[in-house]
Design a protein around this motif. Structure first.
Motif, mmCIF file in Angstrom:
data_model
loop_
_atom_site.group_PDB
_atom_site.id
_atom_site.type_symbol
_atom_site.label_atom_id
_atom_site.label_comp_id
_atom_site.label_asym_id
_atom_site.label_seq_id
_atom_site.Cartn_x
_atom_site.Cartn_y
_atom_site.Cartn_z
ATOM 1 N N ALA A 1 12.489 12.734 40.345
ATOM 2 C CA ALA A 1 12.790 12.336 41.722
ATOM 3 C C ALA A 1 13.613 13.709 42.232
ATOM 4 N N ASP A 2 14.165 13.580 43.365
ATOM 5 C CA ASP A 2 15.017 14.501 44.115
ATOM 6 C C ASP A 2 15.881 15.131 42.787
ATOM 7 N N GLU A 3 16.719 14.147 42.278
ATOM 8 C CA GLU A 3 17.588 14.591 41.080
ATOM 9 C C GLU A 3 16.844 13.947 39.871
ATOM 10 N N ASN A 4 16.663 14.935 39.074
ATOM 11 C CA ASN A 4 15.865 14.530 37.703
ATOM 12 C C ASN A 4 16.925 13.535 36.957
ATOM 13 N N VAL A 5 16.294 12.384 36.693
ATOM 14 C CA VAL A 5 17.111 11.227 36.009
ATOM 15 C C VAL A 5 16.473 11.122 35.015
ATOM 16 N N LYS A 6 17.325 10.814 33.670
ATOM 17 C CA LYS A 6 17.010 10.397 32.441
ATOM 18 C C LYS A 6 17.530 9.262 31.822
ATOM 19 N N PHE A 7 16.817 8.070 31.647
ATOM 20 C CA PHE A 7 17.185 6.796 31.020
ATOM 21 C C PHE A 7 17.080 7.006 29.519
ATOM 22 N N THR A 8 18.014 6.362 28.696
ATOM 23 C CA THR A 8 17.859 6.113 27.546
ATOM 24 C C THR A 8 18.393 4.936 26.868
ATOM 25 N N LEU A 9 17.876 4.118 25.858
ATOM 26 C CA LEU A 9 18.344 3.033 25.185
ATOM 27 C C LEU A 9 18.693 3.571 23.778
ATOM 28 N N THR A 10 20.010 3.184 23.381
ATOM 29 C CA THR A 10 20.440 3.752 21.953
ATOM 30 C C THR A 10 21.007 2.563 21.292
ATOM 31 N N ALA A 11 20.470 2.199 19.950
ATOM 32 C CA ALA A 11 21.083 1.264 19.154
ATOM 33 C C ALA A 11 22.195 2.024 18.390
ATOM 34 N N ILE A 12 23.484 1.188 18.427
ATOM 35 C CA ILE A 12 24.497 1.636 17.568
ATOM 36 C C ILE A 12 24.618 0.426 16.404
ATOM 37 N N ARG A 13 24.584 0.967 15.116
ATOM 38 C CA ARG A 13 24.791 -0.020 14.080
ATOM 39 C C ARG A 13 26.299 -0.479 14.006
ATOM 40 N N SER A 14 26.341 -1.825 13.816
ATOM 41 C CA SER A 14 27.801 -2.356 13.788
ATOM 42 C C SER A 14 28.334 -1.709 12.490
ATOM 43 N N LEU B 1 23.899 -5.406 9.578
ATOM 44 C CA LEU B 1 22.545 -6.010 9.993
ATOM 45 C C LEU B 1 22.801 -6.396 11.389
ATOM 46 N N LYS B 2 23.847 -6.034 12.271
ATOM 47 C CA LYS B 2 24.025 -6.102 13.538
ATOM 48 C C LYS B 2 24.076 -4.765 14.182
ATOM 49 N N ALA B 3 23.713 -4.771 15.558
ATOM 50 C CA ALA B 3 23.897 -3.790 16.364
ATOM 51 C C ALA B 3 24.178 -3.938 17.848
ATOM 52 N N SER B 4 24.694 -3.150 18.418
ATOM 53 C CA SER B 4 24.896 -2.999 20.148
ATOM 54 C C SER B 4 23.775 -2.128 20.823
ATOM 55 N N VAL B 5 23.518 -2.222 21.796
ATOM 56 C CA VAL B 5 22.608 -1.409 22.549
ATOM 57 C C VAL B 5 23.303 -0.760 24.034
ATOM 58 N N ARG B 6 23.130 0.308 24.013
ATOM 59 C CA ARG B 6 23.534 1.196 25.237
ATOM 60 C C ARG B 6 22.153 1.504 26.127
ATOM 61 N N LEU B 7 22.458 1.356 27.406
ATOM 62 C CA LEU B 7 21.692 1.922 28.121
ATOM 63 C C LEU B 7 22.550 3.128 29.042
ATOM 64 N N LYS B 8 21.885 4.247 28.995
ATOM 65 C CA LYS B 8 22.538 5.572 29.458
ATOM 66 C C LYS B 8 21.769 6.412 30.531
ATOM 67 N N ALA B 9 22.425 6.772 31.607
ATOM 68 C CA ALA B 9 21.704 7.414 32.721
ATOM 69 C C ALA B 9 22.154 8.848 32.534
ATOM 70 N N PHE B 10 21.517 9.731 32.834
ATOM 71 C CA PHE B 10 21.611 11.273 32.752
ATOM 72 C C PHE B 10 21.052 11.864 33.894
ATOM 73 N N ALA B 11 21.789 12.836 34.759
ATOM 74 C CA ALA B 11 21.333 13.263 35.931
ATOM 75 C C ALA B 11 21.429 15.013 35.427
ATOM 76 N N ASP C 1 27.379 -6.303 19.106
ATOM 77 C CA ASP C 1 26.620 -6.642 17.986
ATOM 78 C C ASP C 1 26.057 -7.909 18.043
ATOM 79 N N SER C 2 25.162 -8.257 19.306
ATOM 80 C CA SER C 2 24.384 -9.263 19.583
ATOM 81 C C SER C 2 22.771 -8.957 19.059
ATOM 82 N N TRP C 3 22.644 -7.826 18.679
ATOM 83 C CA TRP C 3 21.151 -7.520 18.190
ATOM 84 C C TRP C 3 20.906 -7.365 16.763
#
Length: 186
Positions: A59-72, A77-87, A105-107
């Motif tokens: 778009a006008d500003e190049n934007v990147k989204f990522t989903l990252t799993a973080i092991r507990s 056996l559990k993980a958390s997930v983060r959604l990140k936005a980059f400009a 740790d819900s995943w």
């Protein structure tokens, strides 16, 4: 009057144990995700993370989204997930904001980092930019309900009632069994 060396050593060991216990009890509690978020675990090693999806929008500003799993760090056996936005700034992507998808740790680590983990990951080049994410809970259970976010002025708003579903954007996924019909008697 001589002091027995064995009694002195045992007494010192008790004092050291008591001091260590008091230090542990007085230290502030840290969640598994908090430790993983700053890259540390209780053992001092970096937390295991795995990028499980990404989307780049032109778009006008190049934007990147990522989903990252973080092991507990509390339960491997559990993980958390983060959604990140980059400009994009000065030719490179810079973190704009991040938000947790689901609870800490819900995943389950192996399903959320394995094949078919992304049931839906939709983004759109609009302002505000809507994002929807649905992840595999387990192969037997299927996919989670989609969580919806909006990136407005570089910051996420996680209001599932107001956030719009992305239309005409990028969508990936198809993992899990949720929403699929199974032929009876097959």
């Amino acid at each position: 009057m001589s002091i027995q060396v064995g009694a002195l050593v045992r007494g010192s060991a008790v004092l050291v144990t008591a001091a260590a216990t008091a230090a542990m009890l007085s230290a502030p509690a840290r969640s598994s995700e908090a430790a993983a978020h700053d890259g540390r675990t209780n053992g001092g090693r970096p937390a295991e993370t795995r990028q499980i999806a990404s989307s780049v929008l032109d778009a006008d500003e190049n934007v990147k989204f990522t989903l990252t799993a973080i092991r507990s760090t509390a339960d491997p056996l559990k993980a958390s997930v983060r959604l990140k936005a980059f400009a994009r700034k000065h030719g490179r992507f810079v973190l704009s904001d991040e938000v947790r998808v689901g609870a800490v740790d819900s995943w389950f680590w192996f399903p959320v980092t394995g094949r078919g983990a992304i049931c839906e990951f939709s983004t759109a080049s609009t302002d505000p930019a809507p994002v929807a994410a649905s992840l595999l809970i387990t192969p037997a259970i299927g996919c989670s309900l989609p969580e919806r976010f909006e990136l407005r002025d570089g910051k996420f708003e996680a209001d599932g009632h107001r956030a719009q579903a992305p239309h005409g954007g990028v969508s990936t996924g198809g993992g899990g069994m949720a929403g699929r019909t199974v032929a009876q008697g097959a």
